[in-house]
Structures are given as C-alpha cells and as structure tokens.
Design a protein around this motif. Structure first.
Motif, PDB file in Angstrom:
ATOM      1  N   THR A 158       0.723  -1.186   0.150  1.00 38.89           N
ATOM      2  CA  THR A 158       0.151  -0.070   0.057  1.00 38.89           C
ATOM      3  C   THR A 158       0.838   1.111   0.061  1.00 38.89           C
ATOM      4  OG1 THR A 158      -0.062  -0.097   2.499  1.00 38.89           O
ATOM      5  CG2 THR A 158      -2.033  -1.177   1.267  1.00 38.89           C
ATOM      6  N   GLY A 161       0.374   6.597   4.538  1.00 37.34           N
ATOM      7  CA  GLY A 161       0.542   6.142   6.005  1.00 37.34           C
ATOM      8  C   GLY A 161       1.568   6.190   6.783  1.00 37.34           C
ATOM      9  N   GLY A 192       0.774  -2.905   4.557  1.00 31.30           N
ATOM     10  CA  GLY A 192       0.817  -1.610   4.788  1.00 31.30           C
ATOM     11  C   GLY A 192       1.330  -1.236   6.382  1.00 31.30           C
ATOM     12  N   PHE A 220      -0.162  -1.928   9.209  1.00 32.96           N
ATOM     13  CA  PHE A 220      -1.160  -1.687   9.987  1.00 32.96           C
ATOM     14  C   PHE A 220      -1.549  -2.888  11.211  1.00 32.96           C
ATOM     15  CE2 PHE A 220      -2.213   0.797   6.179  1.00 32.96           C
ATOM     16  CZ  PHE A 220      -2.064   2.103   7.081  1.00 32.96           C
ATOM     17  N   ILE A 230      -4.641   5.645   7.501  1.00 32.24           N
ATOM     18  CA  ILE A 230      -5.049   4.815   6.244  1.00 32.24           C
ATOM     19  C   ILE A 230      -5.400   5.589   5.198  1.00 32.24           C
ATOM     20  CG2 ILE A 230      -6.964   3.417   5.526  1.00 32.24           C
ATOM     21  CD1 ILE A 230      -5.368   2.225   7.878  1.00 32.24           C
ATOM     22  N   ASP A 274      -6.458   4.509  -1.109  1.00 31.28           N
ATOM     23  CA  ASP A 274      -6.348   3.272  -1.778  1.00 31.28           C
ATOM     24  C   ASP A 274      -5.994   2.224  -0.887  1.00 31.28           C
ATOM     25  OD1 ASP A 274      -3.808   4.151  -1.139  1.00 31.28           O
ATOM     26  OD2 ASP A 274      -2.939   4.001  -3.229  1.00 31.28           O
ATOM     27  N   TRP A 275      -5.969   2.102   0.252  1.00 30.08           N
ATOM     28  CA  TRP A 275      -5.767   0.885   1.100  1.00 30.08           C
ATOM     29  C   TRP A 275      -6.444  -0.417   0.355  1.00 30.08           C
ATOM     30  CZ3 TRP A 275      -7.801  -1.190   6.024  1.00 30.08           C
ATOM     31  CH2 TRP A 275      -6.971  -2.228   6.626  1.00 30.08           C
ATOM     32  N   LEU A 317      -9.709  -1.474   2.375  1.00 32.58           N
ATOM     33  CA  LEU A 317     -10.639  -0.754   2.903  1.00 32.58           C
ATOM     34  C   LEU A 317     -12.134  -1.012   2.610  1.00 32.58           C
ATOM     35  CD1 LEU A 317     -10.844   2.084   4.178  1.00 32.58           C
ATOM     36  CD2 LEU A 317     -10.841   3.420   2.090  1.00 32.58           C
TER      37      LEU A 317
END
Length: 434
Positions: free
Chosen positions: A17, A20, A62, A64, A98, A101-102, A105
């Motif tokens: 991703t 962020g 990404g 997270f 976030i 374009d994650w 999502l």
C-alpha cells in the motif's frame, strides 16, 4: 450468508500500500500474508496457536496492527460482548494513517447507515427491519427458484460433457436466486451477477461495478415503492419505521453482496470435498443425506469466511493475557476457532472433524452481529438445493484435473476455489425455463 465484508474477497494481504505511518505494536506481529493462508491455513493456525496463544498480534497490508482471535472461547467472548467489542469501525485508532487506496478498505469499510456498518441501537434498528423482511420469504418458493435456476445453469453446460463448476454454476446461482428474492426481474439478474463478479474480482471494474450496483438498488426501491410485490424490498418498505432511500439501498446491497460469494464458496467447497474425499463419495451416487454432511463438514473445516473484520475495543482491556487498547481492531478468526483443540474432542484417525450434525461451528460468527438466522437458512437452501440438482442431473461428475492442481483464492480472509473443472457424460437439456 455472512456479512458484507466477507462478500468481497480481500486482495492478497501481501499487496503493498501507499501512504500512511502506522503505529506498530512490535516486531512480534505476524503478517497476514503468504501462501499458507490459502494452501494450508489449518497448519498455519496450529503454529500460531503454539507460538502466540489464542489472540495473535498481526500486521495487515501496509503495516497496520490488529489482533487475530483464533481461540474458540476467546472468539465467543469477543462476539458475545457487543459493548466492550462493538462492530463500530469509527472507533479504529488507525484512521489517520489509512490511505484512500488501501486495498482492504472495501472490506473493513467506513461508518455508513447500513445494517453492516452500524453498531449498537442503530444496528438493531436496521436488523429489526431487515430480519423479518428476509424471514418473510417462503421456503418452498426459495427452493423452487433454486431448482429452476440451477436447472438453467446445468442446461447451459450439460450437452458439452465438461464444465467449470465455479464460474458456470457455484458463482452465478446464489446471486440469481437472491436477485429474485429481493425483487429484481430475471432480465436484470444476469447484470447483477456480473456486477458482483466485478466487485469480487477487485480489478479495474470494481469502482464502476459498485456504482452500478447502487443504481440497480435505487431503481428497485423506486419500482417497489410504486408497485409493491411479494419480495424482500417491498417488505422492507412496508416496515412501520421509516428509513431513508440511502438506508434501504445500502441494506439491499449488503443483503445481496453478503449472500453472494460466501454461498458460492460454500457450494464449490462442498463439491470439491465430494469429488475428492472417499468419505463423501456416496453423495455423487444420490446419497442426498451426505450432501448435508459434506456442507456441514465444510463449515467446520473450510469455512468460506476464514477471517472477518471485525470488532473494535471500546476501551482498554485484556483478552487472553493480551493488552488490548481502545480502538484496536480485532479480527475474528472463524476458521481458526473452529479447529481449536478445546472444542475438537472427536477427531478421527483420518483427520476429519467427526462433527457430523454438530452446528456449534462459528462459520456464521456469533452474537449480536452474527449473520441473521433467516439469511443463514436462505444460504443453506440455495447451496443444498443447487448441489442436489447438479448431482441429480449429472450423476457421474468427476474432476477433470488432478486434485492437487486445484487452486484456492489467494486471500487470508476467504476460502474458496478459483475453478473446479469437471467432466461428465453429456445429457439432454431439460427445456426452456424462460
């Protein structure tokens, strides 16, 4: 039927991703990526349970952070406590990081006025309207629709002697039935099926498909308000408490999307089991009782929804010795919890679950936000009726490729087949059902 988040497959969790600056819980986090999630997930869950316990610190694409709940008792605890662990995505403590374009999502979602993306009293308001609308569907009519539409799909391949049971049967059947149930004429069913396929593929057509999906539902709401019928949409509009058109549209999108891919995967996973496992070979010889057994086995062993997002902690708490902070995301490891040794007391020598007839699995989640019971019954009717029609029409079905060559969808979140090539003796069409 599971909920909207599980109706659209998550991209491969290894997908990078952009943007962020995630707050990481630490280097011990397990990445939700890699082929093990779609090749040998149960072996991976056993390793997780051994090394990390029933609540695992994980890392989403990404970087997270989240918690994956893989213990049966812990998952039951989380889903039973809607106040401490509500399904309120607005609580997430990662929103500022976030990017738009994650890739996850669409699955995680944002707060919006639909049955899936609301919590607490607002969720119950939507559920009180949607539940009876689904329950009002006549079970005999649902089965009739399933039989008729399944026959149509079989007619489209039966003279060939070969078929891909995923693309040509399991995927289109649920959405065609659901389109009828919510009130679409058959002429629109094919386009609804294509819209949901484009959404599920997550490719360049996904955004336009989502817009088309909403437009279909807007037209449906307007049509049923003008001329009500015996369908889910008309029953929703007749509910005593008024909702906005946006709420009706979003709830209808959730109903249809949630029942699409998960039911399709239930069908294809069950057919794969019956085609590859000797224990269920009698299903192919007309043993219809074994169809139900195979379907239940799939919910224990290969649940279409393996991981579901999610719950968010309303305040700091502890779970299985883990410090959960307010706003942390908890992912529901439904597939992993079903294999928890604490609840698997009857494992047979060949590795099968021995859970025939036992419906204590968590394939539909649990608690206030679980898949509504009427939706589960509709999904079961679609899947079982479809399989029965297929086996009745094509009794000598056999895999057209080695079983080891079958490919699973590359997702940690969903478990389904990308294709299921079969061969059979060509038979005549039953006729024109139009």
């Amino acid at each position: 039927m599971t909920r909207l988040s599980s109706a659209v497959p998550a991209p491969d969790p290894g997908t990078p991703t952009t943007g962020g600056c995630p707050v990481r819980h630490g280097s011990a986090a397990v990445p939700l990526s890699g082929p093990e999630f779609h090749t040998e997930p149960q072996a991976l869950y056993r390793t997780m349970r051994r090394d990390h316990g029933p609540v695992v610190r994980v890392e989403l694409p990404g970087g997270f952070p989240a918690w994956l709940v893989i213990g049966y008792r812990e998952l039951h605890q989380v889903t039973s406590d809607g106040e401490l662990f509500p399904r309120d995505v607005g609580l997430w403590n990662q929103w500022e990081h976030i990017p738009e374009d994650w890739p996850l999502l669409p699955m995680v979602g944002r707060p919006m006025p639909s049955i899936y993306f609301t919590a607490g009293a607002e969720h119950r308001r939507h559920a009180d309207m949607v539940g009876p609308a689904l329950e009002g569907a006549d079970p005999f009519e649902i089965r009739r629709h399933c039989e008729e539409l399944a026959d149509r799909l079989v007619d489209s391949v039966c003279t060939r002697g070969t078929a891909d049971l995923v693309a040509e049967f399991a995927e289109p059947l649920p959405v065609l039935v659901l389109a009828r149930l919510v009130g679409f004429p058959d002429a629109e069913g094919a386009d609804i099926a294509q819209v949901l396929k484009d959404l599920a593929d997550g490719g360049p057509e996904a955004q336009s498909a989502h817009m088309r999906f909403g437009e279909h539902m807007q037209r449906l709401v307007a049509a049923k308000r003008a001329v009500p019928g015996d369908d889910v949409t008309s029953r929703m509009l007749a509910y005593h408490e008024p909702f906005t058109d946006e709420e009706y549209v979003l709830d209808l999108m959730a109903i249809t999307a949630a029942g699409h891919l998960t039911t399709a995967d239930w069908i294809s996973n069950s057919l794969r089991l019956m085609l590859t496992d000797d224990q269920f070979a009698d299903s192919l010889a007309g043993g219809l009782h074994s169809v139900a057994e195979a379907m239940n086995e799939v919910l224990w062993e290969e649940s279409p929804t393996q991981i579901l997002a999610g719950r968010w902690a309303a305040r700091d708490t502890r779970l299985a010795g883990r410090d959960i902070r307010a706003g942390d995301m908890l992912l529901l490891g439904l597939g992993a919890a079903n294999s928890d040794p604490h609840v698997r007391q009857h494992i047979t020598a060949d590795g099968m679950s021995g859970q025939s007839g036992n419906s204590a699995h968590l394939a539909f989640s649990y608690g206030e936000y679980r898949c509504p019971f009427p939706a589960q019954e509709i999904a079961e009717t679609i899947a079982r009726t479809g399989i029965e029609v297929l086996l009745d029409r094509l009794p000598d079905l056999a895999l057209a490729v080695p079983a080891k060559s079958l490919v699973r969808r590359q997702s940690a979140f969903l478990r389904g087949m990308t294709s299921l090539p079969v061969r059979f003796t060509p038979v005549r069409m039953t006729g024109d059902f139009s």
